[in-house]
Design a protein around this motif. Sequence first.
Motif, PDB file in Angstrom:
ATOM      1  N   LYS A 181      13.806  12.711   3.019  1.00 18.47           N
ATOM      2  CA  LYS A 181      13.571  12.883   1.540  1.00 18.47           C
ATOM      3  C   LYS A 181      12.084  12.845   1.456  1.00 18.47           C
ATOM      4  O   LYS A 181      11.390  13.724   0.710  1.00 18.47           O
ATOM      5  CB  LYS A 181      14.085  11.996   0.496  1.00 18.47           C
ATOM      6  CG  LYS A 181      13.745  11.957  -0.706  1.00 18.47           C
ATOM      7  CD  LYS A 181      14.200  10.889  -1.513  1.00 18.47           C
ATOM      8  CE  LYS A 181      13.823   9.356  -1.283  1.00 18.47           C
ATOM      9  NZ  LYS A 181      14.181   8.479  -2.233  1.00 18.47           N
ATOM     10  N   ARG A 182      11.510  12.177   2.452  1.00 20.98           N
ATOM     11  CA  ARG A 182       9.825  11.961   2.382  1.00 20.98           C
ATOM     12  C   ARG A 182       9.405  13.071   3.239  1.00 20.98           C
ATOM     13  O   ARG A 182       8.168  13.257   3.028  1.00 20.98           O
ATOM     14  CB  ARG A 182       9.715  10.398   3.138  1.00 20.98           C
ATOM     15  CG  ARG A 182      10.043   9.255   2.245  1.00 20.98           C
ATOM     16  CD  ARG A 182       8.911   9.291   0.954  1.00 20.98           C
ATOM     17  NE  ARG A 182       7.438   9.070   1.420  1.00 20.98           N
ATOM     18  CZ  ARG A 182       6.876   7.865   1.862  1.00 20.98           C
ATOM     19  NH1 ARG A 182       7.533   6.796   1.929  1.00 20.98           N
ATOM     20  NH2 ARG A 182       5.549   8.032   2.396  1.00 20.98           N
ATOM     21  N   LEU A 183       9.966  13.434   4.375  1.00 16.34           N
ATOM     22  CA  LEU A 183       9.207  14.390   5.358  1.00 16.34           C
ATOM     23  C   LEU A 183       9.661  15.682   5.377  1.00 16.34           C
ATOM     24  O   LEU A 183       9.388  16.572   5.718  1.00 16.34           O
ATOM     25  CB  LEU A 183       9.518  13.809   6.747  1.00 16.34           C
ATOM     26  CG  LEU A 183       9.043  12.317   7.127  1.00 16.34           C
ATOM     27  CD1 LEU A 183       9.681  12.003   8.493  1.00 16.34           C
ATOM     28  CD2 LEU A 183       7.637  12.336   7.022  1.00 16.34           C
ATOM     29  N   GLY A 184      10.808  16.045   4.477  1.00 17.01           N
ATOM     30  CA  GLY A 184      11.551  17.191   4.349  1.00 17.01           C
ATOM     31  C   GLY A 184      12.456  17.466   5.565  1.00 17.01           C
ATOM     32  O   GLY A 184      12.524  17.025   6.636  1.00 17.01           O
ATOM     33  N   LYS A 185      13.570  17.963   5.258  1.00 24.41           N
ATOM     34  CA  LYS A 185      14.600  18.344   6.111  1.00 24.41           C
ATOM     35  C   LYS A 185      14.168  19.071   7.307  1.00 24.41           C
ATOM     36  O   LYS A 185      13.673  20.221   7.244  1.00 24.41           O
ATOM     37  CB  LYS A 185      15.814  18.962   5.755  1.00 24.41           C
ATOM     38  CG  LYS A 185      17.105  19.393   6.674  1.00 24.41           C
ATOM     39  CD  LYS A 185      17.672  18.065   6.979  1.00 24.41           C
ATOM     40  CE  LYS A 185      19.109  18.249   7.713  1.00 24.41           C
ATOM     41  NZ  LYS A 185      19.637  17.149   8.098  1.00 24.41           N
ATOM     42  N   ARG A 186      14.171  18.617   8.810  1.00 25.09           N
ATOM     43  CA  ARG A 186      13.838  19.240  10.039  1.00 25.09           C
ATOM     44  C   ARG A 186      14.932  19.594  10.739  1.00 25.09           C
ATOM     45  O   ARG A 186      15.751  18.708  11.184  1.00 25.09           O
ATOM     46  CB  ARG A 186      12.614  18.301  10.792  1.00 25.09           C
ATOM     47  CG  ARG A 186      11.407  18.003   9.636  1.00 25.09           C
ATOM     48  CD  ARG A 186      10.478  17.276  10.461  1.00 25.09           C
ATOM     49  NE  ARG A 186       9.265  17.055   9.598  1.00 25.09           N
ATOM     50  CZ  ARG A 186       8.133  16.474   9.997  1.00 25.09           C
ATOM     51  NH1 ARG A 186       7.690  16.187  11.138  1.00 25.09           N
ATOM     52  NH2 ARG A 186       7.003  16.283   9.048  1.00 25.09           N
ATOM     53  N   LYS A 187      14.664  20.726  11.806  1.00 24.03           N
ATOM     54  CA  LYS A 187      15.591  20.848  12.581  1.00 24.03           C
ATOM     55  C   LYS A 187      15.353  20.010  13.977  1.00 24.03           C
ATOM     56  O   LYS A 187      14.377  20.100  14.439  1.00 24.03           O
ATOM     57  CB  LYS A 187      15.676  22.469  12.864  1.00 24.03           C
ATOM     58  CG  LYS A 187      16.611  22.867  14.093  1.00 24.03           C
ATOM     59  CD  LYS A 187      16.560  24.369  14.179  1.00 24.03           C
ATOM     60  CE  LYS A 187      17.018  25.301  13.182  1.00 24.03           C
ATOM     61  NZ  LYS A 187      17.128  26.596  13.367  1.00 24.03           N
ATOM     62  N   THR A 188      16.367  19.357  14.346  1.00 30.74           N
ATOM     63  CA  THR A 188      16.125  18.561  15.448  1.00 30.74           C
ATOM     64  C   THR A 188      16.290  19.339  16.768  1.00 30.74           C
ATOM     65  O   THR A 188      16.989  20.386  16.843  1.00 30.74           O
ATOM     66  CB  THR A 188      17.176  17.224  15.369  1.00 30.74           C
ATOM     67  OG1 THR A 188      18.682  17.858  15.625  1.00 30.74           O
ATOM     68  CG2 THR A 188      17.096  16.533  13.990  1.00 30.74           C
ATOM     69  N   PRO A 208       0.805  -1.195   0.123  1.00 34.50           N
ATOM     70  CA  PRO A 208      -0.116  -0.029  -0.074  1.00 34.50           C
ATOM     71  C   PRO A 208       1.043   1.377  -0.033  1.00 34.50           C
ATOM     72  O   PRO A 208       0.553   2.072  -0.873  1.00 34.50           O
ATOM     73  CB  PRO A 208      -0.893  -0.125   1.293  1.00 34.50           C
ATOM     74  CG  PRO A 208      -0.915  -1.477   1.505  1.00 34.50           C
ATOM     75  CD  PRO A 208       0.513  -2.105   1.170  1.00 34.50           C
ATOM     76  N   PRO A 209       1.613   1.558   0.874  1.00 33.87           N
ATOM     77  CA  PRO A 209       2.594   2.803   0.781  1.00 33.87           C
ATOM     78  C   PRO A 209       4.095   2.417   0.400  1.00 33.87           C
ATOM     79  O   PRO A 209       4.511   1.434   0.197  1.00 33.87           O
ATOM     80  CB  PRO A 209       2.684   3.107   2.449  1.00 33.87           C
ATOM     81  CG  PRO A 209       2.737   1.773   3.081  1.00 33.87           C
ATOM     82  CD  PRO A 209       1.989   0.619   2.292  1.00 33.87           C
ATOM     83  N   SER A 210       4.479   3.797  -0.036  1.00 34.20           N
ATOM     84  CA  SER A 210       6.026   3.685  -0.398  1.00 34.20           C
ATOM     85  C   SER A 210       6.850   3.514   1.021  1.00 34.20           C
ATOM     86  O   SER A 210       6.552   3.934   1.938  1.00 34.20           O
ATOM     87  CB  SER A 210       6.510   5.004  -0.996  1.00 34.20           C
ATOM     88  OG  SER A 210       5.731   5.026  -2.481  1.00 34.20           O
ATOM     89  N   GLY A 211       7.986   2.971   0.701  1.00 33.50           N
ATOM     90  CA  GLY A 211       9.032   3.058   1.886  1.00 33.50           C
ATOM     91  C   GLY A 211      10.245   2.467   1.457  1.00 33.50           C
ATOM     92  O   GLY A 211      10.665   2.548   0.105  1.00 33.50           O
ATOM     93  N   LEU A 212      11.170   2.135   2.411  1.00 36.51           N
ATOM     94  CA  LEU A 212      12.477   1.790   2.290  1.00 36.51           C
ATOM     95  C   LEU A 212      12.918   0.652   2.885  1.00 36.51           C
ATOM     96  O   LEU A 212      12.546   0.027   4.000  1.00 36.51           O
ATOM     97  CB  LEU A 212      13.442   3.042   3.307  1.00 36.51           C
ATOM     98  CG  LEU A 212      14.877   2.529   3.351  1.00 36.51           C
ATOM     99  CD1 LEU A 212      15.841   2.707   2.226  1.00 36.51           C
ATOM    100  CD2 LEU A 212      15.544   3.515   4.494  1.00 36.51           C
ATOM    101  N   MET A 213      13.611  -0.322   1.987  1.00 40.78           N
ATOM    102  CA  MET A 213      14.123  -1.503   2.469  1.00 40.78           C
ATOM    103  C   MET A 213      15.514  -1.462   2.501  1.00 40.78           C
ATOM    104  O   MET A 213      16.063  -1.036   1.446  1.00 40.78           O
ATOM    105  CB  MET A 213      13.684  -2.654   1.627  1.00 40.78           C
ATOM    106  CG  MET A 213      12.121  -2.989   1.650  1.00 40.78           C
ATOM    107  SD  MET A 213      11.543  -4.492   0.969  1.00 40.78           S
ATOM    108  CE  MET A 213      10.015  -4.613   1.293  1.00 40.78           C
TER     109      MET A 213
END
Length: 222
Positions: free
Chosen positions: A209-216, A146-151
Amino acid sequence: MPEVNISGPSGRIEARYHHEGSPNSPVALILHPHPQFGGTMNNQVVYHLYYAFQKRGFSVLRFNFRGVGRSEGLFDNGPGELADAATALDWLQAITPMRRPCWIAGVSFGAWIAMQLLMRRPEVEGFISVAPPANLYDFTFLAPCPPSGLMVNGAKDRVVPTESVRGLVDRLKTQKGIVIDHQTVPDANHFFEERMEGLMEVVDGYLDKRLGKRKTRKDSAA
């Protein structure tokens, strides 16, 4: 990282939970490796995945499958562990009822369980599957995924060879509209011993890449 106890199908499920204060924060569930080969929620890959989501503003839950740590019950070779994971996701969504998106990550055996769970939960928008045991378990239920993802797997993994993961990914790529990224960490074994940094570079890059670069939080304190 408070400890929580969830009422599961075989009794208590021992878990660790990070609560993010924002009412719109997404949620993530992390599943550990095979319980009969030392897998627990304190596995180093599980811990690093947990932190990767936490630092991106997710509310995150990791837990011990039945019979592991202080979780009650006995190992069930799949069906019971899937029921545990579904219960844990129910709990996570109940305590954060308005939160989206939802992600699932799993390591080895936990990746197999995670992929089964996302087939049953349409709210799951993304996944990270570390060392998915495509040569040991049946993944044909992913039809389509169903969704895209990383293996991601280790190049020197003797438990799950790269060829088996690549074959699984190639089959999933034929599904319309779904993009499955596959990356291999050089010189890494099944447990990513001494190659954790390489694994997390892959995971962090994919999440950015999926979520956008976020400041931690760490970035903010610098």
